[in-house]
Design a protein around this motif. Structure first.
Motif, PDB file in Angstrom:
ATOM      1  N   VAL A  14      28.528  31.718  37.474  1.00  0.00           N
ATOM      2  CA  VAL A  14      28.531  30.743  38.748  1.00  0.00           C
ATOM      3  C   VAL A  14      29.862  30.920  39.156  1.00  0.00           C
ATOM      4  O   VAL A  14      30.097  31.054  40.491  1.00  0.00           O
ATOM      5  CB  VAL A  14      28.304  29.605  37.995  1.00  0.00           C
ATOM      6  CG1 VAL A  14      28.462  28.523  38.924  1.00  0.00           C
ATOM      7  CG2 VAL A  14      26.734  29.380  37.749  1.00  0.00           C
ATOM      8  N   LEU A  15      31.129  30.932  38.422  1.00  0.00           N
ATOM      9  CA  LEU A  15      32.314  30.967  38.988  1.00  0.00           C
ATOM     10  C   LEU A  15      32.526  32.353  39.805  1.00  0.00           C
ATOM     11  O   LEU A  15      33.246  32.227  40.704  1.00  0.00           O
ATOM     12  CB  LEU A  15      33.339  30.636  37.587  1.00  0.00           C
ATOM     13  CG  LEU A  15      33.298  29.383  37.280  1.00  0.00           C
ATOM     14  CD1 LEU A  15      34.394  29.273  36.059  1.00  0.00           C
ATOM     15  CD2 LEU A  15      33.341  28.221  37.771  1.00  0.00           C
ATOM     16  N   ALA A  16      31.815  33.229  39.229  1.00  0.00           N
ATOM     17  CA  ALA A  16      32.205  34.623  39.760  1.00  0.00           C
ATOM     18  C   ALA A  16      31.429  34.561  41.283  1.00  0.00           C
ATOM     19  O   ALA A  16      32.049  35.349  42.303  1.00  0.00           O
ATOM     20  CB  ALA A  16      31.430  35.775  39.166  1.00  0.00           C
ATOM     21  N   GLU A  17      30.378  34.021  41.312  1.00  0.00           N
ATOM     22  CA  GLU A  17      29.654  33.827  42.561  1.00  0.00           C
ATOM     23  C   GLU A  17      30.483  32.814  43.618  1.00  0.00           C
ATOM     24  O   GLU A  17      30.438  33.052  44.878  1.00  0.00           O
ATOM     25  CB  GLU A  17      28.157  33.391  42.481  1.00  0.00           C
ATOM     26  CG  GLU A  17      27.373  33.305  43.739  1.00  0.00           C
ATOM     27  CD  GLU A  17      26.101  33.352  43.513  1.00  0.00           C
ATOM     28  OE1 GLU A  17      25.224  33.619  44.499  1.00  0.00           O
ATOM     29  OE2 GLU A  17      25.606  33.007  42.141  1.00  0.00           O
ATOM     30  N   LEU A  18      30.964  31.797  42.916  1.00  0.00           N
ATOM     31  CA  LEU A  18      31.649  30.839  43.879  1.00  0.00           C
ATOM     32  C   LEU A  18      33.024  31.346  44.585  1.00  0.00           C
ATOM     33  O   LEU A  18      33.551  30.951  45.537  1.00  0.00           O
ATOM     34  CB  LEU A  18      32.174  29.590  43.160  1.00  0.00           C
ATOM     35  CG  LEU A  18      30.873  28.651  42.639  1.00  0.00           C
ATOM     36  CD1 LEU A  18      31.356  27.586  41.699  1.00  0.00           C
ATOM     37  CD2 LEU A  18      30.075  28.127  43.857  1.00  0.00           C
ATOM     38  N   ALA A  19      33.589  32.642  43.954  1.00  0.00           N
ATOM     39  CA  ALA A  19      34.625  33.186  44.465  1.00  0.00           C
ATOM     40  C   ALA A  19      34.473  33.728  45.588  1.00  0.00           C
ATOM     41  O   ALA A  19      35.443  34.088  46.336  1.00  0.00           O
ATOM     42  CB  ALA A  19      35.173  34.359  43.312  1.00  0.00           C
ATOM     43  N   TYR A  20      33.333  34.086  46.265  1.00  0.00           N
ATOM     44  CA  TYR A  20      32.959  34.544  47.587  1.00  0.00           C
ATOM     45  C   TYR A  20      32.861  33.486  48.497  1.00  0.00           C
ATOM     46  O   TYR A  20      32.919  33.788  49.682  1.00  0.00           O
ATOM     47  CB  TYR A  20      31.684  35.150  47.503  1.00  0.00           C
ATOM     48  CG  TYR A  20      31.403  36.506  46.828  1.00  0.00           C
ATOM     49  CD1 TYR A  20      31.399  37.662  47.500  1.00  0.00           C
ATOM     50  CD2 TYR A  20      31.181  36.577  45.417  1.00  0.00           C
ATOM     51  CE1 TYR A  20      31.550  38.835  47.055  1.00  0.00           C
ATOM     52  CE2 TYR A  20      31.136  37.877  44.937  1.00  0.00           C
ATOM     53  CZ  TYR A  20      31.485  38.984  45.476  1.00  0.00           C
ATOM     54  OH  TYR A  20      31.173  40.253  44.929  1.00  0.00           O
ATOM     55  N   ILE A  21      33.084  32.158  48.059  1.00  0.00           N
ATOM     56  CA  ILE A  21      33.223  31.278  49.156  1.00  0.00           C
ATOM     57  C   ILE A  21      34.870  30.797  49.559  1.00  0.00           C
ATOM     58  O   ILE A  21      35.647  30.953  48.741  1.00  0.00           O
ATOM     59  CB  ILE A  21      32.754  29.919  48.581  1.00  0.00           C
ATOM     60  CG1 ILE A  21      31.176  29.876  48.151  1.00  0.00           C
ATOM     61  CG2 ILE A  21      32.910  28.616  49.486  1.00  0.00           C
ATOM     62  CD1 ILE A  21      30.419  28.842  47.713  1.00  0.00           C
ATOM     63  N   ASN A 113      37.811  20.349  28.873  1.00  0.00           N
ATOM     64  CA  ASN A 113      38.712  20.924  27.907  1.00  0.00           C
ATOM     65  C   ASN A 113      39.909  21.401  28.378  1.00  0.00           C
ATOM     66  O   ASN A 113      40.612  22.017  27.666  1.00  0.00           O
ATOM     67  CB  ASN A 113      37.793  21.987  27.174  1.00  0.00           C
ATOM     68  CG  ASN A 113      37.367  23.164  28.098  1.00  0.00           C
ATOM     69  OD1 ASN A 113      38.044  23.344  29.101  1.00  0.00           O
ATOM     70  ND2 ASN A 113      36.419  23.861  27.767  1.00  0.00           N
ATOM     71  N   GLY A 114      40.155  21.465  29.755  1.00  0.00           N
ATOM     72  CA  GLY A 114      41.563  21.972  30.383  1.00  0.00           C
ATOM     73  C   GLY A 114      41.547  23.376  30.457  1.00  0.00           C
ATOM     74  O   GLY A 114      42.506  23.977  31.113  1.00  0.00           O
ATOM     75  N   GLN A 115      40.546  24.245  30.184  1.00  0.00           N
ATOM     76  CA  GLN A 115      40.502  25.544  30.239  1.00  0.00           C
ATOM     77  C   GLN A 115      40.603  25.963  31.614  1.00  0.00           C
ATOM     78  O   GLN A 115      40.022  25.559  32.618  1.00  0.00           O
ATOM     79  CB  GLN A 115      39.311  26.411  29.591  1.00  0.00           C
ATOM     80  CG  GLN A 115      39.308  27.803  29.562  1.00  0.00           C
ATOM     81  CD  GLN A 115      40.404  28.645  29.109  1.00  0.00           C
ATOM     82  OE1 GLN A 115      40.777  28.253  27.929  1.00  0.00           O
ATOM     83  NE2 GLN A 115      41.387  29.175  29.934  1.00  0.00           N
ATOM     84  N   LEU A 116      41.645  26.865  31.953  1.00  0.00           N
ATOM     85  CA  LEU A 116      41.770  27.467  33.425  1.00  0.00           C
ATOM     86  C   LEU A 116      41.117  28.713  33.665  1.00  0.00           C
ATOM     87  O   LEU A 116      41.071  29.623  32.485  1.00  0.00           O
ATOM     88  CB  LEU A 116      43.173  27.534  33.737  1.00  0.00           C
ATOM     89  CG  LEU A 116      43.928  26.275  33.732  1.00  0.00           C
ATOM     90  CD1 LEU A 116      45.650  26.512  33.766  1.00  0.00           C
ATOM     91  CD2 LEU A 116      43.550  25.497  34.896  1.00  0.00           C
ATOM     92  N   THR A 117      40.615  28.975  34.531  1.00  0.00           N
ATOM     93  CA  THR A 117      39.684  30.435  34.856  1.00  0.00           C
ATOM     94  C   THR A 117      40.342  30.738  36.200  1.00  0.00           C
ATOM     95  O   THR A 117      40.050  30.064  37.233  1.00  0.00           O
ATOM     96  CB  THR A 117      38.288  30.193  34.842  1.00  0.00           C
ATOM     97  OG1 THR A 117      37.912  29.817  33.738  1.00  0.00           O
ATOM     98  CG2 THR A 117      37.431  31.656  35.217  1.00  0.00           C
ATOM     99  N   ILE A 118      40.623  32.106  36.444  1.00  0.00           N
ATOM    100  CA  ILE A 118      40.987  32.727  37.720  1.00  0.00           C
ATOM    101  C   ILE A 118      39.542  33.553  37.929  1.00  0.00           C
ATOM    102  O   ILE A 118      39.283  34.506  37.454  1.00  0.00           O
ATOM    103  CB  ILE A 118      41.871  33.456  37.811  1.00  0.00           C
ATOM    104  CG1 ILE A 118      43.211  32.744  37.549  1.00  0.00           C
ATOM    105  CG2 ILE A 118      41.939  34.371  39.058  1.00  0.00           C
ATOM    106  CD1 ILE A 118      44.689  33.598  37.529  1.00  0.00           C
ATOM    107  N   ALA A 119      39.007  32.834  38.939  1.00  0.00           N
ATOM    108  CA  ALA A 119      37.740  33.938  39.614  1.00  0.00           C
ATOM    109  C   ALA A 119      38.066  34.485  40.793  1.00  0.00           C
ATOM    110  O   ALA A 119      38.787  34.240  41.735  1.00  0.00           O
ATOM    111  CB  ALA A 119      36.521  32.899  39.938  1.00  0.00           C
ATOM    112  N   VAL A 120      37.816  35.849  40.828  1.00  0.00           N
ATOM    113  CA  VAL A 120      38.272  36.949  41.853  1.00  0.00           C
ATOM    114  C   VAL A 120      37.033  37.288  42.649  1.00  0.00           C
ATOM    115  O   VAL A 120      35.963  37.618  42.115  1.00  0.00           O
ATOM    116  CB  VAL A 120      38.881  38.247  40.731  1.00  0.00           C
ATOM    117  CG1 VAL A 120      39.204  39.155  42.188  1.00  0.00           C
ATOM    118  CG2 VAL A 120      39.986  37.578  39.984  1.00  0.00           C
TER     119      VAL A 120
END
Length: 370
Positions: A14-21, A113-120
């Motif tokens: 989902v986050l990978a798809e949102l990176a296109y926005i 949970n505070g986890q950070l994710t970089i989506a490219v």
């Protein structure tokens, strides 16, 4: 391999798809407001307003006294629940990164949970095909570097760290589709100590001969971070881009695409949709996607393929089809182990298609207790 769950793989798709926005900040507040997120996310195929609300922890604005939903010009307005969902912390637009290289990325924060994710963002076929498809993709698969995009990605991380948006000693997650997956593999090679887990979807590997790549990157065979990268590839059809070159990390195949269009097959939307269907399917049988480590159609039954679902602690669930296309559920729990720690025998509970316990019967269990 790391014990990643079906839910982990789904949410990172989902986050990978949102990176296109292209999420743009409001000029007045300098924030990305909830209304814009709802509009942009719900415009994606098979993403509803309810999906957007759940992902980003968004609620309807309500009157404090009447608790009625507030409407302005007959439109519902939204706000964030600051303890649920994902927050968009920063984007490459905030720093004018990627203007030349066409690199785009988003820093997400899981509020729970505070986890950070970089989506490219992956290859942009329509807006910048020359820089993405020809220069970056081609260079990555031939020489093992995506020219300027890999430098932009490193720059984005460095700036986020310098600005305090990524705390000291915090290990980030990474996710991306297609070209982005190749960039992520390259990034993890050079930044193993700062990465918790990376997810790539239908991504190419790094190009050239394996020994030449590893030597040029200064990576020795015994320190390749395979356990930190999960490369998920659609196994159906005739995919040309996914898996091209040398894949850095573990490779896992997912099935469920029955179309013929190669663009749809390669799309992150297709993978995300397959995961969503799997989750919806198991929920019917009270199985949480957060408990599922492996989801397979393995055995051929009388009325179709049997689903084998691997849970934590070596527990298994078999979903066996009936003639009417419903399923009976069998829960298998380890009972006896061999001397070397393998499961020798399972205890079994079986449920009919309505979810009623069939075996062991209640009177049998009472007999054993007495």
């Amino acid at each position: 391999m790391e014990t990643l769950t079906l839910q982990d793989k789904y949410i990172n798709s989902v986050l990978a798809e949102l990176a296109y926005i292209n999420f743009e900040k409001d000029k007045n507040t300098n924030q990305i407001n909830a209304d814009k997120i709802i509009n942009k996310v719900s415009s994606i195929e098979e993403f509803s307003i309810e999906d957007a609300k759940k992902i980003f922890g968004i609620l309807e604005q309500k009157d404090d006294n009447t608790k009625n939903i507030i409407k302005l010009n007959d439109e519902i307005h939204y706000k964030f629940n600051k303890s649920k969902g994902y927050e968009i912390v920063a984007t490459t637009n905030d720093y004018d990164i990627g203007k030349f290289s066409s690199f785009d990325g988003i820093l997400f924060k899981n509020r729970e949970n505070g986890q950070l994710t970089i989506a490219v963002r992956g290859t942009d076929f329509f807006n910048d095909p020359l820089k993405d498809l020809v220069i970056a993709d081609g260079s990555l698969t031939i020489s093992g570097t995506a020219l300027f995009q890999d430098m932009s990605m490193q720059n984005f991380y460095n700036i986020l760290k310098d600005d305090g948006l990524i705390p000291q000693n915090h290990k980030i997650n990474l996710t991306g589709h297609s070209l982005a997956g190749g960039l992520i593999q390259k990034f993890v090679l050079h930044n193993q100590d700062i990465v918790n887990q990376a997810y790539t979807y239908n991504a190419p590997g790094l190009g050239g001969a394996k020994a030449e790549i590893l030597n040029s990157l200064g990576v020795l065979p015994d320190n390749i971070p395979n356990d930190k990268i999960r490369n998920i590839i659609l196994g159906d059809g005739y995919e040309l881009i996914s898996g091209m070159g040398v894949m850095i990390g573990d490779v896992e195949y997912i099935n469920g695409f029955d179309g013929l269009n190669p663009k749809e097959q390669h799309s992150i939307h297709t993978i995300r949709n397959i995961y969503q269907k799997q989750i919806n399917f198991v929920l019917q049988y009270n199985i949480s996607s957060s408990d599922i480590l492996q989801y397979d159609k393995k055995y051929v039954g009388v009325y179709g393929k049997i689903y084998e679902i691997i849970l934590s602690h070596e527990k298994k669930i078999l979903l066996v089809p009936n003639k009417d296309k419903s399923y009976n559920k069998y829960e298998l729990t380890p009972k006896i182990y061999t001397i070397d720690g393998n499961v020798k025998e399972y205890s079994v509970k079986s449920y009919d298609k309505e979810g009623n316990l069939v075996y062991p019967y209640e009177d049998e269990k009472r007999d054993k207790r007495t």
